[in-house]
Enzyme design. Structure first.
Site, PDB file in Angstrom:
ATOM      1  N   SER A  95     -14.383  44.388  45.443  1.00 50.14           N
ATOM      2  CA  SER A  95     -14.836  44.654  44.026  1.00 50.14           C
ATOM      3  C   SER A  95     -14.719  46.323  43.732  1.00 50.14           C
ATOM      4  CB  SER A  95     -16.049  44.036  43.580  1.00 50.14           C
ATOM      5  OG  SER A  95     -17.098  44.562  44.455  1.00 50.14           O
ATOM      6  N   ASP A 139     -15.958  43.533  53.305  1.00 49.49           N
ATOM      7  CA  ASP A 139     -15.060  42.611  52.692  1.00 49.49           C
ATOM      8  C   ASP A 139     -13.609  42.787  53.267  1.00 49.49           C
ATOM      9  OD1 ASP A 139     -15.038  40.329  51.046  1.00 49.49           O
ATOM     10  OD2 ASP A 139     -15.011  41.644  49.222  1.00 49.49           O
ATOM     11  N   GLU A 180     -18.927  31.447  44.483  1.00 47.28           N
ATOM     12  CA  GLU A 180     -18.675  32.256  43.629  1.00 47.28           C
ATOM     13  C   GLU A 180     -18.135  31.459  42.362  1.00 47.28           C
ATOM     14  OE1 GLU A 180     -16.791  35.891  43.912  1.00 47.28           O
ATOM     15  OE2 GLU A 180     -16.622  36.088  41.655  1.00 47.28           O
TER      16      GLU A 180
HETATM   17  O1  KIV Z   1     -16.089  42.069  46.157  1.00 51.24           O
HETATM   18  C1  KIV Z   1     -17.269  41.713  45.863  1.00 51.24           C
HETATM   19  O2  KIV Z   1     -18.046  42.436  45.169  1.00 51.24           O
HETATM   20  C2  KIV Z   1     -17.535  40.249  46.130  1.00 51.24           C
HETATM   21  C3  KIV Z   1     -18.957  39.682  45.655  1.00 51.24           C
HETATM   22  C4  KIV Z   1     -18.852  40.000  44.137  1.00 51.24           C
HETATM   23  C5  KIV Z   1     -19.352  38.407  46.316  1.00 51.24           C
HETATM   24  O3  KIV Z   1     -16.932  39.579  46.786  1.00 51.24           O
END
Ligand code: KIV
Length: 293
Positions: free
Chosen positions: A58, A96, A194
Site C-alpha cells: 500500500s 509485503d 480483507e
Molecule cells: O499493503 C497493505 O497495506 C496491506 C494491508 C492493508 C493488509 O496489504
C-alpha cells in the site's frame, strides 16, 4: 527532528513480538494489533503501541502516488523495508511481497522473500488462495515465515473489477473458507482477511488455529490491521467504510504548517531560542578594527 545522532530514541525495552508470541496470543484469545509503516520515523511512532508492523505494498498508493499497488516493485519494497528495519522495531516486522515477485519462479520467489528477511523483516505476506500453496510450502521450507492474504486482495483489482467486497456469494464464500484451510495446512503462520463479510471472517477464524488479522472483515478476527495514514486521518477524501479515523492528522499537521509559515513570514521564526550565538571572544575579534588579526 534534527540530524543530530542524539535525537535517535533508544530502542524500546519491551520484549520483541515473535511468531510464537502471536500463536500463543491466538490460543489465549488476546487480540493482535497491526498497522502499516513505511519509514523509520513512523516506525518509531507506532512501535511502542502495536504488535505487528506491516511494510505494505500500500506504500504505492499511500506514499508513492500510484492509483493501486500493481506498480510497486521489489526495489521499492526493499527500500522501505530497510528504512523500517533501521528503527529496530520490537513489533513483528512483516514485509509485503509486491505484484509479480512471487508468481513466476520458485527460486526467484525464495530469493525475493529471503531478501526481505536479510533486510530485517521477520516474515513476508503474500496475496492469494490455493494457487499459492506451492509458494507458501517452498518459502516455509526455507525458514521464511508467511502470512497469507485472502478476500479483497488489492493486487487482483483487475480480476475483481475494482476494490469490491468478496465472499458475499455462497460459492465465493466457500472458496475463501477452503483457501484459508489450504493456506494454514501449507504452513502460513497467520492470515489477513480483507474486505469480506464479518460472518464469513468469523467462520474462517473459528475453523483455523492460526491467527486471522482483519481489515474490513468485522470484529471476530484474531486481530486487526489498518493503513496507518487512514487511522491517523492523513489522507482526506480517502475514507473506506471499514476505516475508523482516530485523529484529524491532516488538519493538525496543516495547522502546524500554517503557524510555521506565518512565523517565518512575520519574522518570528527563528528566534533566539532556535539560533546559535557567536562566542563573545569571537565577536570582539570580528569587531576589532583589524578584524582580529
Ligand atoms: O499493503 C497493505 O497495506 C496491506 C494491508 C492493508 C493488509 O496489504
Amino acid at each position: 527532528m534534527s540530524h543530530h545522532p542524539d535525537a535517535t530514541p533508544a530502542p524500546s525495552a519491551a520484549p520483541p513480538v515473535t511468531i510464537p508470541t502471536l500463536q500463543a496470543w491466538r490460543a489465549e484469545g488476546r487480540r493482535i494489533v497491526m498497522v502499516t509503516a513505511y519509514d523509520a520515523a513512523m516506525t518509531r511512532l507506532v512501535d511502542p503501541v502495536v504488535d505487528v508492523i506491516l511494510v505494505g505494498d500500500s506504500v504505492g498508493n499511500v506514499c508513492l502516488g500510484f492509483d493501486n499497488t500493481l506498480p510497486v516493485s521489489l526495489a521499492m519494497m526493499n527500500h522501505h523495508v530497510e528504512a523500517v528495519a533501521r528503527a529496530r522495531p520490537r513489533a513483528l516486522l512483516v514485509a509485503d511481497m509486491p505484484f509479480l515477485t512471487f508468481h513466476l519462479d520458485l527460486a526467484d520467489t525464495i530469493r525475493n522473500a529471503g531478501g526481505f528477511l536479510q533486510r530485517g523483516a521477520a516474515a513476508v505476506k503474500l496475496e492469494g488462495g490455493v494457487a499459492r500453496v506451492p509458494v507458501v510450502q517452498a518459502l516455509v521450507s526455507c525458514e521464511i515465515p508467511v502470512m497469507g492474504h485472502l478476500g479483497l486482495t488489492p493486487q487482483s483489482v483487475n480480476a475483481m473489477g475494482g476494490f469490491k467486497v468478496q465472499g458475499r456469494a455462497v460459492a465465493q464464500a466457500r472458496r475463501i473458507i477452503d483457501d484459508a484451510r489450504r493456506l494454514e495446512d501449507a504452513g502460513c503462520f497467520s492470515l489477513v482477511l480483507e474486505g469480506i463479510p464479518s460472518e464469513l471472517a468469523a467462520r474462517i477464524t473459528e475453523s483455523l488455529t492460526i491467527p486471522t488479522i482483519g481489515i474490513g472483515a468485522g470484529p471476530d478476527c484474531s486481530g486487526q490491521v489498518l493503513v496507518l495514514h487512514d487511522l491517523l486521518g492523513l489522507l482526506p477524501g480517502r475514507k473506506a467504510k471499514f476505516v475508523r479515523t482516530y485523529v484529524d492528522g491532516y488538519g493538525l499537521l496543516q495547522a502546524g504548517l500554517e503557524a510555521y509559515a506565518e512565523d517565518v513570514r512575520a519574522g518570528r521564526f527563528p528566534g533566539p531560542a532556535e539560533s546559535y550565538a557567536l562566542p563573545e571572544a569571537a565577536r570582539a575579534a570580528l569587531d576589532a578594527p583589524d578584524g582580529g588579526d
